[in-house]
Design an enzyme around this catalytic site. Sequence first.
Site, PDB file in Angstrom:
ATOM      1  N   SER A  35      75.165  34.431  28.645  1.00  0.00           N
ATOM      2  CA  SER A  35      76.200  35.422  28.976  1.00  0.00           C
ATOM      3  C   SER A  35      75.740  36.477  29.970  1.00  0.00           C
ATOM      4  O   SER A  35      76.454  37.454  30.206  1.00  0.00           O
ATOM      5  CB  SER A  35      76.667  36.124  27.694  1.00  0.00           C
ATOM      6  OG  SER A  35      77.272  35.196  26.810  1.00  0.00           O
TER       7      SER A  35
ATOM      8  N   GLU B  12      13.612  48.138  48.662  1.00  0.00           N
ATOM      9  CA  GLU B  12      13.349  46.879  49.349  1.00  0.00           C
ATOM     10  C   GLU B  12      12.870  47.040  50.795  1.00  0.00           C
ATOM     11  O   GLU B  12      12.074  46.234  51.275  1.00  0.00           O
ATOM     12  CB  GLU B  12      14.621  46.015  49.350  1.00  0.00           C
ATOM     13  CG  GLU B  12      15.035  45.484  47.995  1.00  0.00           C
ATOM     14  CD  GLU B  12      14.158  44.337  47.517  1.00  0.00           C
ATOM     15  OE1 GLU B  12      13.221  43.952  48.241  1.00  0.00           O
ATOM     16  OE2 GLU B  12      14.396  43.843  46.411  1.00  0.00           O
TER      17      GLU B  12
END
Length: 716
Positions: free
Chosen positions: A362, A102
């Site tokens: 429990s 680019e």
Amino acid sequence: MKPQTQRRRPTGGRGFRRLARWAAAGAAAVLVGGVALAVLLVAQVASVPPVRTMAPVAVSKAVLARDGALLRAFQTPDDRWRLPVSLDDVDPLYIRMLLAYEDRRFHAHAGVDPRAVLRAGAQSLAAGRIVSGASTLTMQTARLTMERSTRGLASKWRQIVLALALERDLTKDEILGLYLLRAPFGGNIEGVRAATLAWFGKEPSRLTPAEAALLVALPQAPELRRPDRFPEAAREARARVLAVMEARAVLSADQVAAASREPVPTLRREVPRLAAHAARDAISARDAGPEVRLTIDADLQARMEQLAKARARRLGPHVSVAVIVADHRSGEVLAHVGSPDLLDEPRRGHVDMTRAIRSPGSTLKPLIYGLAFEQGIAHPDSLIDDRPATLGGYSPTNFDLSFQGTVRVRDALQASLNVPAVALLDAVGVSRFVARLRRAGANPRFSGDVAPGLAVALGGFGLTLSDLVSLYAGFANAGAPVALRIAQGAGVPPVVGAADTRRVLSRTAAWRIGEILSEVPPPASARGEGVAYKTGTSYGYRDAWAVGYDGRHVVGVWTGRADGTPVPGMTGFDTAAPVLFEAFQRIAAKRIRLAPPPLAELAGRDPVPAPLRHARTRARRGAENGASAAPEIFYPPDGAVIELGLGDAAMTRAAMPLVVKARRGRGPFVWLANGAPVASGAHARSLTLTPDGPGTSTISVIDADGRSARVTVHLR
């Protein structure tokens, strides 16, 4: 008649001079125009506010694991996936390929590259069409920042102005970082990090040449080259990038050939959604930036979520599963599964069941027994009755509606018998039990304004899975409270806060609980051993629990329906415990051994003191005579704060001993410190004890008739 005169043509020299004058005039006009244009450009660039003062672009909120891996992300307000990313997060190969393709002069130009402009103009004149563009990466970044088309001359001009302003205010790396954040990659995907997660399912730190080439190609035409919709166009665009990389010596011919054979991804992957509930809560609770880092281990979290999904499928379409894994040494939560699947509507997957208030069944019995050991009410090998009884107006029964008669205390806990647990709670005291529960960081929820009663022994109130994991972390941590935390950083509140630094249980009592629970046989389908664990089932089969620990990890499991509907036959042992043991297997193949006993005499040489042959419950005490002569500890008084010089490390060796004195009662006497025998004798009405450090200690004395007295003192 006069001869006709002929018009004379200008000589070649005069024509050249005229052309020269025209050229000079044109050049002057161009120069003046150029200067004027440059002056205008400089003025407009100067009028652009400092780039750093502009509103930052909205990024996706991201929640990270302990090692920085992405757990979950959230779309931006404009419905984009735009994840935070820095230059150091991206594979350098991709950066080299991007610049080579680019903008090869990115580090040399000032935002606009004159050479590229002249080259593009010459190519366009020669070909009669646009052959290549002249946009630099800075100009492309400016266009992305503008969020508008630059096809018209006016828009192109604004792009150039903003590009120069970017170069004025930012470094090259900062400009490149903006491009990496804003570049489009198809659909609502912006930025290289979102792109690699969507198209490759991984972070951008390591990319193949083929992956890097595709990422270079996509932003040029993100919708026309989307791999999931137009794979052939994506392949061709990638091939062009690879050819340029070979021509510009970024990649070798062999690398290009190998990259060309690599398939183009044709499916868009979902952004990770690990620890969905914890991530949602972390983002909601914190507003300090785009990223929040948790203590979660991403790999372990994925394994726990897979386990929860697999188990939930076996249990039915409406049953949910929740799991918490924590390091009980540090309090860090390593895995947090609020439901099998956030989007599973039949299971109400959006409900975080680690925070749901449910009956714990429990699972709290170990705390009752630990307090009984600590207070000198019972010993693991004391005898206790499991027979029909009414205590405080409450008549408990066992799960199977049968009774075992007289059993050892350790057997009663391992079998989860209800009557012994209620009898011990009656002796310990409900208020003490609730206070210790809160000291562990749990937040019990009781219905109405009625004071809690003995039914709390069997889960007659509300707790969360986080509460239970915090409590068991305290058991595993030698009785010291543990604050579970899931978000990293200073000032981050814990998941379950144990602000109270006082012990949940004494070291001896906590070790005894671990020893007893580690001997509970695992379910038949479970693999492995070395886990101290307890199960629980709430009334009506609504909740099944299993919580356990080894020498490092504590794991809590809940199963049930999120809407509270009963699941017939679902119990903690048959449903939740197999998940617990498989969770430990997925943590590691081998268990870390539990901590050794805190006192040498506890290692296989811990006989039951004669007065504790039977646990000191109310029924046992009521059968005794001579109650008027019960022993009494008259020094120090209960709740006293005693200065022994234990707080200063330099003074520890010279710390004063603790002297305890008793009166009344009938010898011989047995003295216990935090539940462990420390002295005995016919006339041992006083005790001289050298504490091993500062903290809270419970001192008990038991006489020959089994009558006892105790005080709790705070040593410093």
